[in-house]
Motif scaffolding. Structure first.
Motif, PDB file in Angstrom:
ATOM      1  N   ALA A   1       0.853  -1.189   0.000  1.00  0.00           N
ATOM      2  CA  ALA A   1       0.000   0.000   0.000  1.00  0.00           C
ATOM      3  C   ALA A   1       0.887   1.236   0.000  1.00  0.00           C
ATOM      4  O   ALA A   1       1.993   1.228   0.554  1.00  0.00           O
ATOM      5  CB  ALA A   1      -0.920   0.016   1.216  1.00  0.00           C
ATOM      6  N   VAL A   2       0.377   2.286  -0.631  1.00  0.00           N
ATOM      7  CA  VAL A   2       1.081   3.561  -0.714  1.00  0.00           C
ATOM      8  C   VAL A   2       0.141   4.649  -0.215  1.00  0.00           C
ATOM      9  O   VAL A   2      -1.031   4.692  -0.618  1.00  0.00           O
ATOM     10  CB  VAL A   2       1.528   3.853  -2.166  1.00  0.00           C
TER      11      VAL A   2
ATOM     12  N   GLY B   1       0.018  -1.770  -5.921  1.00  0.00           N
ATOM     13  CA  GLY B   1      -0.557  -1.815  -4.581  1.00  0.00           C
ATOM     14  C   GLY B   1      -1.716  -0.848  -4.393  1.00  0.00           C
ATOM     15  O   GLY B   1      -2.107  -0.112  -5.308  1.00  0.00           O
ATOM     16  N   GLU B   2      -2.276  -0.863  -3.168  1.00  0.00           N
ATOM     17  CA  GLU B   2      -3.357   0.066  -2.824  1.00  0.00           C
ATOM     18  C   GLU B   2      -2.803   1.489  -2.775  1.00  0.00           C
ATOM     19  O   GLU B   2      -1.662   1.694  -2.382  1.00  0.00           O
ATOM     20  CB  GLU B   2      -3.925  -0.298  -1.450  1.00  0.00           C
ATOM     21  N   VAL B   3      -3.629   2.465  -3.146  1.00  0.00           N
ATOM     22  CA  VAL B   3      -3.175   3.856  -3.153  1.00  0.00           C
ATOM     23  C   VAL B   3      -4.172   4.724  -2.387  1.00  0.00           C
ATOM     24  O   VAL B   3      -5.370   4.713  -2.678  1.00  0.00           O
ATOM     25  CB  VAL B   3      -3.013   4.405  -4.592  1.00  0.00           C
TER      26      VAL B   3
ATOM     27  N   ALA C   1      -7.157   7.494  -6.582  1.00  0.00           N
ATOM     28  CA  ALA C   1      -6.780   6.945  -5.277  1.00  0.00           C
ATOM     29  C   ALA C   1      -7.975   6.977  -4.328  1.00  0.00           C
ATOM     30  O   ALA C   1      -8.983   7.651  -4.589  1.00  0.00           O
ATOM     31  CB  ALA C   1      -5.636   7.771  -4.685  1.00  0.00           C
ATOM     32  N   THR C   2      -7.879   6.254  -3.219  1.00  0.00           N
ATOM     33  CA  THR C   2      -8.843   6.404  -2.137  1.00  0.00           C
ATOM     34  C   THR C   2      -8.476   7.673  -1.390  1.00  0.00           C
ATOM     35  O   THR C   2      -7.388   7.766  -0.807  1.00  0.00           O
ATOM     36  CB  THR C   2      -8.788   5.195  -1.178  1.00  0.00           C
ATOM     37  N   VAL C   3      -9.358   8.667  -1.433  1.00  0.00           N
ATOM     38  CA  VAL C   3      -9.024   9.998  -0.915  1.00  0.00           C
ATOM     39  C   VAL C   3      -9.598  10.186   0.491  1.00  0.00           C
ATOM     40  O   VAL C   3     -10.759   9.860   0.755  1.00  0.00           O
ATOM     41  CB  VAL C   3      -9.553  11.103  -1.857  1.00  0.00           C
TER      42      VAL C   3
END
Length: 383
Positions: free
Chosen positions: A302-303, A321-323, A355-357
């Motif tokens: 994840a980042v 990866g997840e962002v 991205a997930t914000v």
């Protein structure tokens, strides 16, 4: 009960055995040489003299072997002397563990020194046996599977005074890498933790005057999430905002970051690895975790891009990866990029980036005091 990998009595016995072997081989070599040297008294035929010369050349290999075996025995004997000292300390400290909490910390240090001694002894003997110069120990990967506590002891012994002073002021850190203007430290056990979070800071972070502030953020990260937290200052960060316009140091540093994360993955494959890029550090992280270069890299599960001027990529799908991304409403760095682009790419906290914000009202330096932000980081660490 704490034990050492090495035992002085076993090392001494092995050293004595090697010396005995070396003495036997040396006597054989001397006997052969003496016998061969008597042959010219019977004839001066050139063919015989040439044969004797060849025999001496072959015997030189045995002489070299004797020298290497004797040197290995001396290394073992010297190591045994040091181990004997550690064993005496170990026995003394263990008797005090019930009376002093500090004794447990000292036991860990002694164990770390024992592991380091084992590692260095093996390197020295390997160099003697192969005649290949051992590479310098600079990066985490150079130490193989040596425990982080032992790596810390090596780095501390070889660190310049200002880094030794930094450790003295922060005794809870583990030195993982030291270099010319670079520093990588951890808070928490990177060998035992379920998750390792690596924080990459931005402008000015290479300045020793800024180390404490960044370490305090890493300590907050560790205490808030339970993850082992790494302060990765393994690149030369821009010294000022005008210099941060260029992505040159970020691109160069991203290669070293990727190598570090790969090493973490090699050491503990089952761990979760989260990389947090803060400010210009997010440009380093984005380039390091770029899907085009990190597809087969297990170092970026994840980042998290925090207060980012851009991540050097156009979309979250370009990152392995997840962002996750957050830019506070009071953070002026939000002016550095838009939905459509900027100096270092699109704004990671824009909807278009993908991205997930996380919403935030933080200013650029306020994220680490924001309980909501820290709670969200904790959630990422546990997924």
């Amino acid at each position: 009960m704490t034990t050492l990998n090495l035992r002085s009595t076993e090392l001494e016995a092995l050293a004595d055995a090697l010396l005995a072997i070396a003495a036997t081989l040396d006597n054989q070599s001397i006997s052969r040489t003496t016998a061969w040297n008597t042959l010219p008294t019977f004839t001066d035929a050139s063919s015989l003299l040439l044969s004797i010369t060849q025999l001496h050349r072959h015997n030189a290999v045995l002489t070299d072997t004797v020298h290497r075996i004797s040197s290995a025995a001396r290394v073992l004997s010297s190591t045994a002397t040091t181990v004997r000292v550690l064993e005496s300390y170990l026995a003394t400290v263990e008797r005090a563990t019930d009376q002093s909490p500090m004794a447990t910390a000292v036991l860990h240090q002694i164990a770390g020194l024992g592991d380091l001694l084992d590692f260095m002894c093996a390197r020295e003997i390997a160099a003697l046996c192969t005649q290949i110069a051992t590479p310098p120990l600079r990066e985490l990967k150079d130490f193989g599977d040596l425990p982080a506590t032992a790596i810390h002891e090596f780095n501390l012994m070889n660190a310049p005074p200002h880094i030794q002073g930094f450790v003295a002021d922060n005794p809870d850190i583990t030195l993982l890498e030291i270099g010319d203007g670079t520093l990588v430290t951890a808070i928490g056990d990177i060998d035992a933790a379920d998750t390792v979070a690596t924080l990459v800071a931005g402008v000015g972070s290479s300045d020793p005057a800024q180390w404490q502030g960044n370490l305090d953020r890493v300590r907050t990260l560790h205490q808030s999430t339970g993850a082992a937290a790494v302060m990765w200052l393994g690149y030369t960060a821009p010294a000022s905002i005008p210099l941060a316009v260029s992505d040159r140091t970020a691109v160069t540093g991203s290669q070293d970051l990727r190598a570090f994360q790969e090493t973490l993955a090699h050491r503990q494959p089952e761990q979760r690895r989260v990389v947090v890029g803060y400010s210009y550090g997010s440009v380093v992280v984005g380039n390091g975790a770029s899907a085009s270069t990190a597809t087969s890299t297990p170092g970026f599960d994840a980042v998290v891009l925090v207060g980012s001027p851009g991540a050097g990529v156009g979309h979250a799908s370009d990152i392995a990866g997840e962002v996750y991304a957050v830019t506070g409403s009071r953070d002026p760095i939000g002016l550095a990029a838009t939905d459509f682009g900027g100096i270092h790419g699109a704004d990671p906290s824009s909807a278009r980036f993908g991205a997930t914000v996380w919403e935030s009202t933080a200013g650029h330096s306020d994220y680490w005091e924001d309980p909501t932000f820290l709670d969200r980081l904790a959630e990422v660490m546990k997924r």
